[in-house]
Scaffold this motif. Structure first.
Motif, PDB file in Angstrom:
ATOM      1  N   TYR A 101       2.370   2.001  -3.445  1.00  0.00           N
ATOM      2  CA  TYR A 101       1.416   2.723  -4.289  1.00  0.00           C
ATOM      3  C   TYR A 101       1.365   4.205  -3.915  1.00  0.00           C
ATOM      4  O   TYR A 101       1.349   5.083  -4.777  1.00  0.00           O
ATOM      5  CB  TYR A 101       0.003   2.140  -4.141  1.00  0.00           C
ATOM      6  CG  TYR A 101      -0.250   0.920  -4.996  1.00  0.00           C
ATOM      7  CD1 TYR A 101      -0.390   1.049  -6.373  1.00  0.00           C
ATOM      8  CD2 TYR A 101      -0.363  -0.334  -4.435  1.00  0.00           C
ATOM      9  CE1 TYR A 101      -0.636  -0.062  -7.155  1.00  0.00           C
ATOM     10  CE2 TYR A 101      -0.603  -1.444  -5.206  1.00  0.00           C
ATOM     11  CZ  TYR A 101      -0.742  -1.311  -6.568  1.00  0.00           C
ATOM     12  OH  TYR A 101      -0.985  -2.407  -7.352  1.00  0.00           O
ATOM     13  N   ALA A 102       1.322   4.482  -2.610  1.00  0.00           N
ATOM     14  CA  ALA A 102       1.219   5.876  -2.169  1.00  0.00           C
ATOM     15  C   ALA A 102       2.484   6.653  -2.530  1.00  0.00           C
ATOM     16  O   ALA A 102       2.415   7.782  -3.012  1.00  0.00           O
ATOM     17  CB  ALA A 102       0.977   5.934  -0.667  1.00  0.00           C
TER      18      ALA A 102
ATOM     19  N   GLY B 106       2.397   4.757  -9.184  1.00  0.00           N
ATOM     20  CA  GLY B 106       1.106   4.680  -8.527  1.00  0.00           C
ATOM     21  C   GLY B 106       0.124   3.680  -9.088  1.00  0.00           C
ATOM     22  O   GLY B 106      -0.910   3.444  -8.490  1.00  0.00           O
TER      23      GLY B 106
ATOM     24  N   ALA C 239       2.252  13.772  -0.861  1.00  0.00           N
ATOM     25  CA  ALA C 239       1.145  13.423   0.024  1.00  0.00           C
ATOM     26  C   ALA C 239       1.538  12.252   0.913  1.00  0.00           C
ATOM     27  O   ALA C 239       1.171  12.209   2.084  1.00  0.00           O
ATOM     28  CB  ALA C 239      -0.101  13.076  -0.793  1.00  0.00           C
ATOM     29  N   ALA C 240       2.302  11.303   0.368  1.00  0.00           N
ATOM     30  CA  ALA C 240       2.730  10.155   1.167  1.00  0.00           C
ATOM     31  C   ALA C 240       3.640  10.619   2.303  1.00  0.00           C
ATOM     32  O   ALA C 240       3.484  10.210   3.450  1.00  0.00           O
ATOM     33  CB  ALA C 240       3.446   9.134   0.284  1.00  0.00           C
TER      34      ALA C 240
ATOM     35  N   ARG D 255       0.833  -1.187   0.000  1.00  0.00           N
ATOM     36  CA  ARG D 255       0.000   0.000   0.000  1.00  0.00           C
ATOM     37  C   ARG D 255       0.881   1.255   0.000  1.00  0.00           C
ATOM     38  O   ARG D 255       0.586   2.259  -0.639  1.00  0.00           O
ATOM     39  CB  ARG D 255      -0.905  -0.041   1.224  1.00  0.00           C
ATOM     40  CG  ARG D 255      -2.007   0.982   1.233  1.00  0.00           C
ATOM     41  CD  ARG D 255      -2.936   0.841   0.050  1.00  0.00           C
ATOM     42  NE  ARG D 255      -3.821  -0.292   0.092  1.00  0.00           N
ATOM     43  CZ  ARG D 255      -4.986  -0.323   0.729  1.00  0.00           C
ATOM     44  NH1 ARG D 255      -5.393   0.701   1.400  1.00  0.00           N
ATOM     45  NH2 ARG D 255      -5.731  -1.403   0.684  1.00  0.00           N
ATOM     46  N   ARG D 256       1.990   1.160   0.733  1.00  0.00           N
ATOM     47  CA  ARG D 256       2.886   2.320   0.801  1.00  0.00           C
ATOM     48  C   ARG D 256       3.629   2.538  -0.507  1.00  0.00           C
ATOM     49  O   ARG D 256       3.955   3.660  -0.860  1.00  0.00           O
ATOM     50  CB  ARG D 256       3.870   2.138   1.958  1.00  0.00           C
ATOM     51  CG  ARG D 256       3.164   2.332   3.269  1.00  0.00           C
ATOM     52  CD  ARG D 256       4.076   2.220   4.444  1.00  0.00           C
ATOM     53  NE  ARG D 256       3.327   2.614   5.626  1.00  0.00           N
ATOM     54  CZ  ARG D 256       3.602   2.201   6.848  1.00  0.00           C
ATOM     55  NH1 ARG D 256       4.618   1.404   7.054  1.00  0.00           N
ATOM     56  NH2 ARG D 256       2.874   2.611   7.843  1.00  0.00           N
TER      57      ARG D 256
ATOM     58  N   GLY E 198       2.223   7.156  -6.218  1.00  0.00           N
ATOM     59  CA  GLY E 198       1.036   7.903  -6.650  1.00  0.00           C
ATOM     60  C   GLY E 198       1.161   9.381  -6.359  1.00  0.00           C
ATOM     61  O   GLY E 198       0.777  10.217  -7.168  1.00  0.00           O
ATOM     62  N   ASN E 199       1.680   9.731  -5.197  1.00  0.00           N
ATOM     63  CA  ASN E 199       1.919  11.129  -4.854  1.00  0.00           C
ATOM     64  C   ASN E 199       2.910  11.180  -3.702  1.00  0.00           C
ATOM     65  O   ASN E 199       2.523  11.112  -2.545  1.00  0.00           O
ATOM     66  CB  ASN E 199       0.608  11.823  -4.459  1.00  0.00           C
ATOM     67  CG  ASN E 199       0.818  13.308  -4.207  1.00  0.00           C
ATOM     68  OD1 ASN E 199       1.953  13.768  -4.039  1.00  0.00           O
ATOM     69  ND2 ASN E 199      -0.257  14.058  -4.166  1.00  0.00           N
TER      70      ASN E 199
END
Lengths: 328, 523
Positions: free
Chosen positions: A209-210, A280, A217-218, A206-207, A213-214
């Protein structure tokens, strides 16, 4: 990214908890990949009488093992918005390391495996640390290790291959089989399943992807982006090490000049499988399918007697066309 | 068209006449017969909540969508734009919220991008390019340095570059989509002057905004949309804030009952907050801060007012571990905070709702659930494996509590409206309650209704005992929410006032201005 998603449709296609399975099967660009694969199978089956056979499919599986296994790691790297160009060189150096360890430390398959996987992991760690701590773009870092690791591999034996004699090693990584399924294919399946679990069912995934992805923001959400990214490189390096064990077990020797240029097949598989180079997005099963598509293409063109130069041209055109098509 | 208040005598054809325009998207009636009239030389404000139909009408005028029914006339001639190029040819120019400038190029380069003067061999005529751009800026009365690098300009000047770029060519109708959402008052003033100059040359301006007070400062008339229909057109000089809010949300809406929400005169301080500070800054300095000292008490909403670039955001970033403090001390519950990365700070119970939700707050391509659970993944996992059940329960509960309007927790965040996106950012930190909640411009680009809901969330957090540190350029927002307000100038806190001594927004504005050092550094 230019694809616009219809909110209503997105909501309808993901009702409740079964979405994980659905996501695995479809990814974010559903169907196109499967259609492309199916068309290819049909065309080759009609064009060549030898194509449609279990033996040939096992053959394709064996031939794509190296790319498939490394591509699983590359999926993590690309989703986290990085790239690793050094995988082929890492494979070569890991193979030399494994074979030399068995030749000079102890002729035991465990020693060889630890040396091979460890070397891969170390190069991955180097890639990750240079990328995240010194903030050098991973394209440049891994371009450097691509050259450096290959050079080291050629240096250690002055470009000579190292013979391997350990029977267990051959059995486990190359020639053994369970229920008629050859070891390399079992390794591919194992790595793919582990990759699916790690990417789609773990906190780490999940991390990843974060982080891709951004990243901002992560970071603001308390994700240790540097650790997450570094681990993706270590994973890829380790899998390149595993691929080196499989390759050297198959040929009973490690050669320093193997698989040059394979990083392109690996990256093409990942992108073909639906990963975004902008990070992402992506999924492991797509990567496996991408790698199988490229492998099947190679195999089919050989069976059709297409010259190897023309094969390269066709392969290039099909990869670009397929990516353009699935991007719609 | 419902016209309220008399209008200056006007005869002849308006520049733009939109009459009964309808538009459907699938099952959604985005526009159900809206009308709008813009005269040349007029600044016409367009108001409405998200989803009221403003964007849809603009997209029709700019040629992105084609309307299903009704008529659009420019200079009395019926038009229908099948593409943005056609709309552009008819003299319609649109400036969108997100700037479309190349930051690494100069203003002149940006203005003439794609039509640079060049020699026959294709070399750029640099001097002519700058001269051409300067002549154009001068002819439009736009105070911009053509040689300045866009990336180095303050936001208002970038916005102005964008407007100048839109005005290149023969523009009759200029549409501005929320141009001020990131501007300070001074920057806003500069921009407004530029807009007035444009209108004075006979261009009709449609000005879309969420900020009511701007309407009174810039527009001649204002039209309000609600649910894809007209909710009234007013002559700005003859209407007031209450009437406009009434038109925007509908007369029966709860916003009107909370008197303070509309007038900007705050509610009484409801919380008697504890005397012991939960968070304390003592002489904190780094590259952007210069000995900042501050006390934040549990249950308090503490505002940070100041100009953009004064160091307000940097104070929050320093507390959050995004900027190391070179000297001074940040302490939480009396214990010195040595953490230098957000993950550790979050672990101690400090949360940040950042300034730019697209860049810093959300992963737009991911679902609401993924975004909500991202800061607390370990809570939803066992031995590193995600437990989808608890994560989904948490996400759905947070969505209900914050009234996030979306089909499901799996909807992608990029498909939500600004207000709902911001609620998701708040939802990341809502449960369990953080000890300290840092808020950076929490209602930028959020419509009136959602703004009130977010205010409710902020008040609830303080009431539950969190210390809230609120940075805002919207002075009435500060007045409405805060128990104390500190003025930030050049990385320092120069003054802190208690609620009874606040005065009006004008007083606060004045306070910020007189706190500035004498040398003004304009762009």
């Amino acid at each position: 990214m230019t694809d616009t998603q219809n909110p209503a449709k997105a909501a309808a296609s993901q009702p409740g908890g079964r979405s994980a399975l659905r996501y695995l099967l479809q990814g974010e660009r559903p169907y196109m990949l499967y259609v492309a694969f199916a068309i290819m199978l049909i065309v080759f089956s009609l064009a060549s009488p030898w194509f449609l056979s279990i033996d040939n499919f096992l053959n394709i599986g064996r031939q794509t093992t190296l790319v498939s296994i490394i591509a699983v790691g590359m999926t993590f790297v690309i989703i986290s918005r990085q790239i690793d160009l050094s995988v082929a060189s890492t494979l070569a150096l890991s193979g030399m390391s494994a074979s030399l360890a068995m030749a000079f430390v102890a002729n035991n398959w465990v020693v060889g495996a630890v040396a091979g996987l460890g070397t891969g992991a170390l190069i991955g760690l180097l890639n990750g640390v240079l990328t995240t701590r010194l903030e050098i773009p991973s394209f440049l870092v891994t371009l450097g290790t691509l050259s450096g690791a290959r050079g080291l591999a050629l240096m250690v034996t002055n470009t000579k291959p190292v013979i391997i004699t350990n029977e267990y090693y051959f059995a486990i990584f190359g020639e053994g089989s369970v229920l008629g399924i050859p070891a390399p294919i079992l390794w591919t399946l194992g790595v793919t399943i582990a990759g699916i679990l790690l990417l789609h069912y773990s906190v780490y995934g999940r991390r990843v992807y974060a982080a891709g992805g951004n990243p901002t923001a992560a970071l603001y959400s308390g994700v240790h982006i540097k650790q997450v990214t570094t681990l993706a490189f270590v994973l890829t390096g380790t899998l390149a090490g595993l691929a080196s064990l499989i390759l050297s077990a198959r040929s009973h020797a490690a050669r320093p000049d193997v698989v040059q240029g394979m990083e392109l097949d690996v990256i093409a598989s990942v992108i073909l499988g639906g990963c975004s180079l902008f990070g992402g997005r992506g999924f492991v099963l797509g990567t496996l399918l991408g790698s199988l598509i490229i492998g099947t293409l190679n195999n089919g063109l050989v069976l059709l007697g297409v010259s190897s130069s023309l094969q390269l041209v066709i392969k290039g055109a099909i990869i670009v066309a397929a990516v353009a098509f699935t991007r719609r | 068209m419902i016209e309220q208040g008399s209008i200056a005598p006007f005869s002849g054809t308006p520049l733009l006449r939109v009459e009964g325009v309808r538009k459907r998207f699938g099952g959604v009636n985005a526009l159900r017969g809206v009308s709008l009239e813009v005269r040349s030389g007029e600044v016409h404000a367009l108001l409405g909540e998200n989803g009221a139909g403003k964007s849809t009408l603009i997209k029709i005028l700019s040629g992105v969508h084609v309307h299903d029914g009704g008529s659009i006339e420019i200079d009395g001639k019926p038009v229908s734009f099948s593409s943005p190029a056609r709309s552009r040819d008819a003299g319609v120019a649109v400036v969108y919220q997100d700037l479309s400038l190349v930051e690494s190029l100069s203003v002149a380069d940006n203005l003439l991008l794609g039509r640079e003067p060049k020699t026959r061999l294709g070399f750029l005529k640099k001097r002519q390019l700058v001269a051409q751009a300067e002549a154009f800026l001068k002819s439009q009365n736009i105070p911009l340095d053509a040689r300045a690098m866009v990336g180095s300009l303050p936001f208002a000047y970038r916005q102005m570059t964008e407007i100048a770029k839109a005005l290149m060519g023969d523009v009759r109708l200029l549409i501005l989509d929320e141009p001020t959402s990131a501007l300070t008052d001074d920057e806003e003033k500069i921009l407004f002057e530029a807009i007035r100059a444009v209108a004075a040359r006979g261009v009709g301006v449609i000005y879309v905004t969420h900020r009511l007070n701007e309407v009174f400062r810039i527009s001649n008339r204002v039209t309000v949309f609600r649910d894809g229909q007209n909710a009234g057109t007013f002559v700005t000089a003859q209407t007031n804030m209450r009437q406009l809010v009434g038109a925007i949300v509908g007369q029966d809406h709860a916003v009107l009952k909370a008197d303070g929400a509309v007038s900007g005169q705050g509610m009484t301080p409801s919380v008697v907050f504890s005397e012991k500070p939960v968070l304390e800054l003592k002489g904190v300095s780094n590259d952007r801060l210069d000995g900042a000292s501050l006390e934040l008490r549990a249950g308090e909403i503490h505002g940070l007012a100041g100009l953009i670039g004064s160091g307000r955001t940097e104070i929050l970033q320093t507390i959050f571990g995004l900027r190391p403090a070179q000297s001074g001390e940040v302490s939480l519950d009396g214990v010195s905070l040595k953490a230098t990365d957000p993950a550790a700070v979050i672990g101690l119970g400090i949360a940040l709702v950042p300034e730019d939700r697209h860049v810093q707050g959300l992963v737009l391509e991911h679902s609401i659930e993924r975004n909500l659970t991202l800061p607390r993944l370990p809570y939803f996992s066992r031995l590193g494996w995600l437990q989808r059940g608890p994560a989904s329960v948490h996400a759905n509960a947070a969505m209900r509590r914050l009234a996030v309007k979306a089909p499901s927790a799996l909807t992608l965040v990029k498909n939500l409206s600004g207000g709902n996106q911001q609620k998701v950012v708040f939802g990341k930190w809502n449960e369990p309650r953080p000890r300290v909640l840092l808020l950076d411009e929490p209602t930028v680009g959020v419509d009136v209704g959602a703004r009130e809901e977010i205010y409710g969330v902020i008040r609830a957090a303080a009431a539950a005992g969190s210390g809230v540190l609120l940075v805002s350029s919207d002075l009435s927002e500060l007045l409405q929410l805060c128990d104390r307000i500190s003025i930030v100038v050049d990385g320092r806190i120069t003054r802190t006032t208690m609620r009874p001594d606040f005065g009006s927004a004008e007083d606060l504005h004045h306070l910020i201005q007189i706190s500035q050092p004498s040398e003004e550094h304009a762009a």
